[in-house]
Design a protein around this motif. Structure first.
Motif, mmCIF file in Angstrom:
data_model
loop_
_atom_site.group_PDB
_atom_site.id
_atom_site.type_symbol
_atom_site.label_atom_id
_atom_site.label_comp_id
_atom_site.label_asym_id
_atom_site.label_seq_id
_atom_site.Cartn_x
_atom_site.Cartn_y
_atom_site.Cartn_z
ATOM 1 N N LEU A 20 2.129 11.867 3.678
ATOM 2 C CA LEU A 20 2.848 11.231 4.605
ATOM 3 C C LEU A 20 3.444 12.395 5.619
ATOM 4 C CD1 LEU A 20 2.406 8.705 2.826
ATOM 5 C CD2 LEU A 20 4.580 7.860 3.875
ATOM 6 N N LEU A 65 3.455 5.478 -3.430
ATOM 7 C CA LEU A 65 4.706 6.379 -4.004
ATOM 8 C C LEU A 65 4.695 5.992 -5.429
ATOM 9 C CD1 LEU A 65 7.469 7.662 -3.771
ATOM 10 C CD2 LEU A 65 8.263 5.556 -2.975
ATOM 11 N N ALA A 66 4.821 4.893 -5.875
ATOM 12 C CA ALA A 66 4.749 4.613 -7.347
ATOM 13 C C ALA A 66 3.795 5.187 -8.062
ATOM 14 C CB ALA A 66 5.280 3.197 -7.456
ATOM 15 N N LYS A 95 2.154 20.970 -1.874
ATOM 16 C CA LYS A 95 2.726 20.345 -0.643
ATOM 17 C C LYS A 95 1.840 20.644 0.293
ATOM 18 C CE LYS A 95 7.477 21.888 -2.019
ATOM 19 N NZ LYS A 95 8.626 22.665 -1.607
ATOM 20 N N PRO A 146 2.902 9.639 -6.741
ATOM 21 C CA PRO A 146 3.774 10.275 -5.886
ATOM 22 C C PRO A 146 3.480 11.511 -5.273
ATOM 23 C CG PRO A 146 4.357 10.117 -7.994
ATOM 24 C CD PRO A 146 2.981 9.446 -8.082
ATOM 25 N N SER A 154 5.455 5.343 -16.129
ATOM 26 C CA SER A 154 5.768 4.559 -14.995
ATOM 27 C C SER A 154 4.846 3.723 -14.318
ATOM 28 C CB SER A 154 6.065 5.691 -13.714
ATOM 29 O OG SER A 154 7.189 6.365 -14.086
ATOM 30 N N ALA A 210 1.286 9.138 -11.119
ATOM 31 C CA ALA A 210 2.827 9.324 -11.758
ATOM 32 C C ALA A 210 2.689 9.386 -13.185
ATOM 33 C CB ALA A 210 3.232 7.901 -11.274
ATOM 34 N N ALA A 211 3.697 9.577 -14.050
ATOM 35 C CA ALA A 211 3.683 9.316 -15.265
ATOM 36 C C ALA A 211 3.101 8.141 -15.974
ATOM 37 C CB ALA A 211 5.090 9.817 -15.721
ATOM 38 N N GLY A 235 0.733 -1.245 0.036
ATOM 39 C CA GLY A 235 0.227 -0.259 -0.069
ATOM 40 C C GLY A 235 0.779 1.244 -0.040
ATOM 41 N N GLY A 236 1.792 1.327 0.894
ATOM 42 C CA GLY A 236 2.650 2.599 0.986
ATOM 43 C C GLY A 236 3.761 2.658 -0.259
ATOM 44 N N GLY A 237 4.382 1.582 -0.648
ATOM 45 C CA GLY A 237 5.420 1.639 -1.751
ATOM 46 C C GLY A 237 4.239 1.833 -3.017
ATOM 47 N N GLY A 238 3.295 0.967 -3.251
ATOM 48 C CA GLY A 238 2.301 1.397 -4.377
ATOM 49 C C GLY A 238 1.848 2.825 -4.329
ATOM 50 N N TYR A 248 1.464 10.527 -2.118
ATOM 51 C CA TYR A 248 2.213 10.133 -0.999
ATOM 52 C C TYR A 248 3.128 11.303 -0.527
ATOM 53 C CZ TYR A 248 6.064 7.056 0.682
ATOM 54 O OH TYR A 248 7.136 6.290 1.223
ATOM 55 N N SER A 249 3.580 12.158 -1.394
ATOM 56 C CA SER A 249 4.373 13.313 -0.882
ATOM 57 C C SER A 249 3.386 14.415 -0.091
ATOM 58 C CB SER A 249 5.034 13.705 -1.942
ATOM 59 O OG SER A 249 4.218 14.688 -2.658
#
Lengths: 344, 461
Positions: free
Chosen positions: A91, A80-81, A157, A84, A308, A304-305, A75-78, A87-88
């Motif tokens: 968190l 970010l990917a 942000k 993003p 990606s 994400a792009a 969940g967390g890594g996905g 996620y940014s």
């Protein structure tokens, strides 16, 4: 550029964020379900009738906790990917509850390894296991509450304060998730425990179910009051009809779960508990879609792009079924928990 | 300073949490592979001693692996909690690499770990062996992806920077197999195997010295030594190649490692010095002429750039890289020497009787961990002030989080990690002390008590 190629470039940025939102929602749901029963056991742990029962509870989940937690990492890594930006923003906004959740997960995670190695200090690892589980569950619930309430964002942000997440609403979501996890863990014990412990789990399941149902009612009223858009989505006449299966099915699931407990059924309590979670989850998705950083940033803005997201999808499509396959095999092969613990 | 600096605190926190974490993979990568070898030997020869050693070390593996898991989850979230600007701008590149790590490695390890630990009597032998293989494969695949992500941040390739500062991938092959990746991967995996080999050999030597579990100790020592005797020298070659690569792609890091301020041909090898960044020179320097150029360029008169060739704001502080590098290389040379002496004694048939050498093995056994940490300090401090080398400065990568929050989390991590690290070491020491021949044998299927306890056959009285 050919006709089809240009169509593809228009099509992918629309469809890929939807696909990834679905995959991540699936991962997080599996975590809530598997991590949920797993954390709920830690919440119930100090209440268990005997040391022997505590050993049995721990042993019933020891082979699986690591795999359960991996869905949280996905969940967390996905996030970010695939998203993003989300996620940014989220968190840092959730800095304190995430850190506390991680601390809780560390304490309970090492307790699995340490408590069976210890003699005199075993009670300390019992505390670590239940304290860590309660802390992690509460923080996950608070995170969900803060997520529904939304985040202060300026120039992509997070621009709020360190305690923005801590509100009456998030405090109640924290307790609600705790109650839900306890419900799931009673369902787990009913499937896995021996007769005495199972009967104990049945008795705990009733108050847990009442609490969970009460929280569902509270949030069905409170969430629409929080954001007018959510009220509009649920209560405009056309939507009301279309969406009515969700609350109706929820009522039915609560009723069926009560009956299943009365009839002392073995597997249906867990499955109906999971269904109840699924319905709450669906309700939440209906309320928030398409926002991934409520109240303003959509899954398309945060994506994400396309390149990606596509690159990951090539792997995720074959890998996820394989992962589900061997996870299921592991549950199958190690299903039967010990009837008694060999230390006593 | 009245204001708590979130950048400095975040750097300290990341350094602390990742240093703690890397100790466990350094051990479990090698251990998982060794356990596969032991299990294969057991299945092939039918000799119970291999199974006994495997069972004993599986318990140690389980504790280490558990600590690696819980400390690793922290890192995957710190990219967002503390380095959100790295995530926002670099997410297109590093996000997929880390997701592939989860999908191809973490699930593989976690999915088969349960069977590896608890399945001795519940699944057929070949399924158990397969599970052990999958866990070992998972540890290496995990290293593959995370070192690819780290190497990309050191030597970024295959991307472009969009107008809003967000990085986009132009070529995945170049991203994954970026210039420093093959060297870093080989260096780290070899380091992990060496670290494990020294622990295994050292504990084997200790058993022989204590005259307990002696046959097991001989196998451990023999297997450990047979790996390190060729891998320690090979690691020197890999490290040398890695250095040449760094000189090409990260010359400021090399200048810091060597404490060279001036760009020069026929540069000396500085054995000892106190680098002084303010004065841009070294104190108390002891150097060997020309050797620096020979090592770094493989030519006596090769040119090496000094730190002064870079603007002050683009230079790493040389103090930590300089000393950490010397510690790492020093340990590497000790490892090579131990391997040579050990095989000499073995060939003369005196390995298991040379008590002085067995004692040496015990003392040097934890050095691999120190070498791994030193190496990572060289790599990570040496790439400063960049998070993505030449693209994103560390100062620009940090999250918009107040310093007070980071101080709070840092103190919590320090407190909790010291407690669990202390407890983990204590329990591992207890397991080691007991010795494999005091481990109860695997019960038969009808008496499967031990198999379903956590940490299979933990053997508590």
């Amino acid at each position: 550029m050919t006709e089809t190629a240009s169509q593809m470039t228009d099509f992918l940025p629309v469809i890929l964020p939807l696909v990834w939102a679905a995959i991540l929602a699936f991962a997080v749901f599996l975590y809530v379900l598997l991590g949920g029963y797993d954390l709920g056991l830690g919440v119930l742990f100090p209440l268990a009738p005997s040391h022997k029962d505590r050993d049995a509870m721990m042993a019933s989940v020891a082979p699986f906790w690591d795999g359960n937690e991996t869905w949280l990492v996905l969940g967390g890594g996905g996030l970010l990917a695939a998203f993003p930006l989300a996620y940014s923003i989220m968190l840092p906004a959730l800095y304190i509850p995430i850190i506390l959740m991680l601390i809780g997960l560390i304490l309970r995670g090492v307790a699995f390894e340490f408590r069976f190695k210890s003699q005199r200090s075993r009670f300390l690892w019992d505390y670590a296991f239940s304290f860590g589980s309660v802390l992690a569950a509460l923080m996950q619930g608070a995170i969900i509450g803060a997520f529904i309430e939304g985040f202060a964002v300026t120039d992509n942000k997070f621009s709020g304060g360190p305690f923005d997440w801590l509100t009456p609403f998030s405090a109640v979501t924290a307790l609600a998730l705790l109650a839900g996890y306890v419900m799931l863990s009673t369902g787990w014990l009913i499937m896995k425990a021996d007769d005495a412990l199972r009967e104990w789990a049945y008795r705990i399941a009733y108050p847990a179910l009442i609490a969970m149902a009460a929280f569902i009612v509270i949030f069905s009223i409170w969430t629409p009051l929080l954001h007018p858009e959510i009220a509009t989505r649920w209560f405009t006449p056309a939507n009301m009809v279309m969406l009515s299966p969700v609350p109706l099915a929820t009522v039915a699931a609560v009723g069926a779960l009560w009956l299943a407990l009365n009839r002392r059924q073995r597997y249906t309590p867990f499955l109906l508990g999971a269904a109840l979670f699924m319905l709450c989850y669906t309700g939440l998705a209906v309320s928030l879609f398409p926002y991934i950083v409520p109240p303003n940033i959509t899954i398309w803005q945060a994506a994400a792009a396309p390149d990606s997201q596509l690159f990951m999808l090539y792997g995720a499509i074959p890998l996820l079924p394989i992962i589900l396959g061997y996870t299921a095999y592991s549950y199958y092969a190690l299903w039967h928990a010990p009837e008694h613990d060999a230390y006593h | 300073m009245s204001e708590l600096d979130p950048l400095l605190l975040s750097r300290i926190q990341f350094a602390f949490t990742i240093s703690f974490h890397i100790l466990f993979p350094s051990f479990t990568i090698g251990l998982a592979a060794w356990l596969v070898v032991l299990e294969a030997l057991w299945l092939r020869t039918g000799k119970a001693i291999y199974r006994d050693i495997a069972l004993h070390w599986t318990k140690i593996f389980a504790v280490s692996f558990g600590m690696g898991v819980v400390s690793g989850v922290v890192l995957s979230y710190e990219f967002g909690t503390n380095w959100s600007e790295l995530s926002r701008r670099g997410g297109n590149v590093i996000g997929p690499l880390m997701s592939y790590e989860v999908l191809t490695a973490f699930f593989l390890e976690a999915g088969f770990l349960g069977i590896m630990l608890f399945g001795w009597n519940r699944v057929p032998k070949w399924v158990h062996f397969f599970a052990s293989c999958m866990v070992a494969l998972g540890t290496v695949v995990s290293a593959f992806w995370i070192l690819s992500a780290n190497s990309w941040m050191q030597t970024p390739a295959g991307f472009r920077v969009a107008e809003d500062g967000v990085l986009h991938v132009t070529d995945w092959w170049q991203v994954i197999f970026n210039p420093s990746f093959p060297y870093r991967l080989a260096h780290m995996v070899a380091a992990a195997y060496l670290t494990t080999a020294f622990i295994v050999a050292g504990i084997g030597a200790w058993y022989i010295l204590r005259e307990r579990s002696v046959p097991h100790g001989r196998i451990m020592l023999g297997m450990g030594l047979s790996l390190l005797v060729w891998l320690a020298p090979l690691q020197l070659v890999i490290g040398d190649q890695h250095g040449l690569n760094a000189r090409e792609h990260q010359p400021a890091k090399i200048a810091a490692v060597e404490a060279h301020w001036e760009t020069q041909r026929s540069a000396p090898l500085i054995l000892f010095a106190i680098p002084d960044p303010a004065a841009e020179k070294n104190h108390f320097e002891i150097a060997i002429p020309k050797l620096g150029s020979l090592i770094l360029t493989h030519r006596w008169d090769g040119e090496i750039q000094g730190l002064k060739a870079f603007p002050p704001e683009d230079r790493p502080n040389p103090i930590i890289p300089f000393f950490a590098f010397r510690i790492m290389v020093g340990i590497g040379l000790i490892m090579i020497a131990v391997g040579l002496v050990g095989s000499f004694l073995w060939l003369r048939g005196r390995l298991f009787d040379s008590r002085w050498f067995l004692r040496v093995l015990v003392w040097v056994s934890p050095l691999g961990f120190l070498a791994v940490l030193s190496g990572w300090f060289v790599a990570e401090v040496g790439r400063q002030p960049w998070t993505v080398y030449g693209v994103l400065r560390t100062a620009d990568a940090v999250s918009p989080v107040p310093g007070g929050s980071v101080l709070f989390s840092l103190l919590l991590f320090v407190l909790v990690y010291f407690i669990i690290f202390g407890a983990g070491l204590y329990y591992i020491a207890k397991l080691v002390q007991r010795g494999p021949d005091e481990t109860p044998p695997v019960p038969e299927a009808e008496d499967a008590d031990l198999s379903h306890r956590p940490m299979a056959a933990a053997g508590n009285p």
